[in-house]
Design a protein around this motif. Sequence first.
Motif, short mmCIF file in Angstrom:
data_model
loop_
_atom_site.label_atom_id
_atom_site.label_comp_id
_atom_site.label_asym_id
_atom_site.label_seq_id
_atom_site.Cartn_x
_atom_site.Cartn_y
_atom_site.Cartn_z
N UNK A 17 7.95 -31.35 -16.99
CA UNK A 17 7.29 -31.27 -18.29
C UNK A 17 8.27 -30.74 -19.32
N UNK A 18 8.14 -31.25 -20.56
CA UNK A 18 9.06 -30.89 -21.63
C UNK A 18 8.28 -30.50 -22.88
N UNK B 166 14.35 -27.38 -30.38
CA UNK B 166 14.43 -26.66 -29.12
C UNK B 166 13.73 -27.50 -28.05
N UNK B 167 14.46 -27.85 -27.00
CA UNK B 167 13.91 -28.60 -25.88
C UNK B 167 13.77 -27.62 -24.71
N UNK B 168 12.54 -27.45 -24.23
CA UNK B 168 12.28 -26.58 -23.08
C UNK B 168 11.76 -27.45 -21.94
N UNK B 169 12.40 -27.32 -20.78
CA UNK B 169 12.03 -28.13 -19.62
C UNK B 169 11.70 -27.19 -18.46
N UNK B 170 10.51 -27.35 -17.88
CA UNK B 170 10.07 -26.52 -16.76
C UNK B 170 10.62 -27.10 -15.46
N UNK B 171 11.61 -26.42 -14.87
CA UNK B 171 12.24 -26.87 -13.63
C UNK B 171 12.53 -25.67 -12.72
N UNK B 172 11.47 -25.05 -12.18
CA UNK B 172 11.68 -23.88 -11.33
C UNK B 172 12.33 -24.24 -10.00
N UNK B 173 13.01 -23.25 -9.42
CA UNK B 173 13.60 -23.42 -8.10
C UNK B 173 14.99 -24.01 -8.09
N UNK B 174 15.54 -24.31 -9.25
CA UNK B 174 16.89 -24.87 -9.31
C UNK B 174 17.86 -23.81 -9.80
N UNK B 175 19.15 -24.12 -9.72
CA UNK B 175 20.20 -23.26 -10.26
C UNK B 175 20.84 -23.98 -11.43
N UNK B 176 21.49 -23.23 -12.31
CA UNK B 176 22.06 -23.86 -13.50
C UNK B 176 23.12 -24.89 -13.14
N UNK C 132 19.63 -21.68 -18.87
CA UNK C 132 18.63 -21.78 -17.81
C UNK C 132 18.24 -20.38 -17.39
N UNK C 133 16.94 -20.05 -17.54
CA UNK C 133 16.47 -18.71 -17.21
C UNK C 133 15.02 -18.78 -16.74
N UNK C 134 14.74 -18.15 -15.59
CA UNK C 134 13.38 -18.06 -15.04
C UNK C 134 12.70 -19.41 -14.91
N UNK C 135 13.43 -20.44 -14.48
CA UNK C 135 12.84 -21.75 -14.23
C UNK C 135 12.68 -22.62 -15.45
N UNK C 136 13.16 -22.17 -16.61
CA UNK C 136 13.06 -22.94 -17.85
C UNK C 136 14.46 -23.27 -18.34
N UNK C 137 14.74 -24.57 -18.47
CA UNK C 137 15.98 -25.03 -19.07
C UNK C 137 15.72 -25.19 -20.57
N UNK C 138 16.50 -24.50 -21.39
CA UNK C 138 16.34 -24.56 -22.84
C UNK C 138 17.60 -25.16 -23.44
N UNK C 139 17.43 -26.26 -24.16
CA UNK C 139 18.55 -26.91 -24.85
C UNK C 139 18.30 -26.75 -26.35
#
Length: 158
Positions: A53-54, A64-74, A132-139
């Motif tokens: 989800x974005x 600001x683009x926020x993408x919910x991607x928990x469980x990954x690393x940067x 990338x912080x707490x499962x949220x990628x912010x561009x």
Amino acid sequence: MSNLVTLPKNGSLTKKDNMSNFPSLSSWFNDFGFNEFPSLFSTNFNTGITLPKVNIKDEADAFIVEMAVPGLKKQDFNINLDNNTLAISTELKDENETEKDNYTRREFGYSSFKRSFVLPDSVDNDNIKANYNDGILTVTLPKREEAKQKPARNIKIS
């Protein structure tokens, strides 16, 4: 930044023929209760990860683009900019092998996704940043100076 299409509940593009009294094939599937199964018939179950989800925010000085991607690393992300198209993707491969007395067990998995966004000309492509912080990628897509929203001001009459 992206075009949205409204799809029927089951994701099908099949339309009901108003000229006949027969329902479409997709509505028959709904009538039989197939929509109770966990989206097996309407998603691409081969990818391993559903499209994240974005949220896209239009602020005064940036998008600001926020993408919910928990469980990954940067380091799992690949972010590219090509001809005003921003592409965010990841590809994960997992292999496990366990050897015991008289058997070997091997498991492997593959997961991937790719989201692409056509950027407006108002974006300053040279200063795009990602976090990338707490499962949220912010561009953060900063706007060019001429595209930034100017504060309201009072104009005096002469």
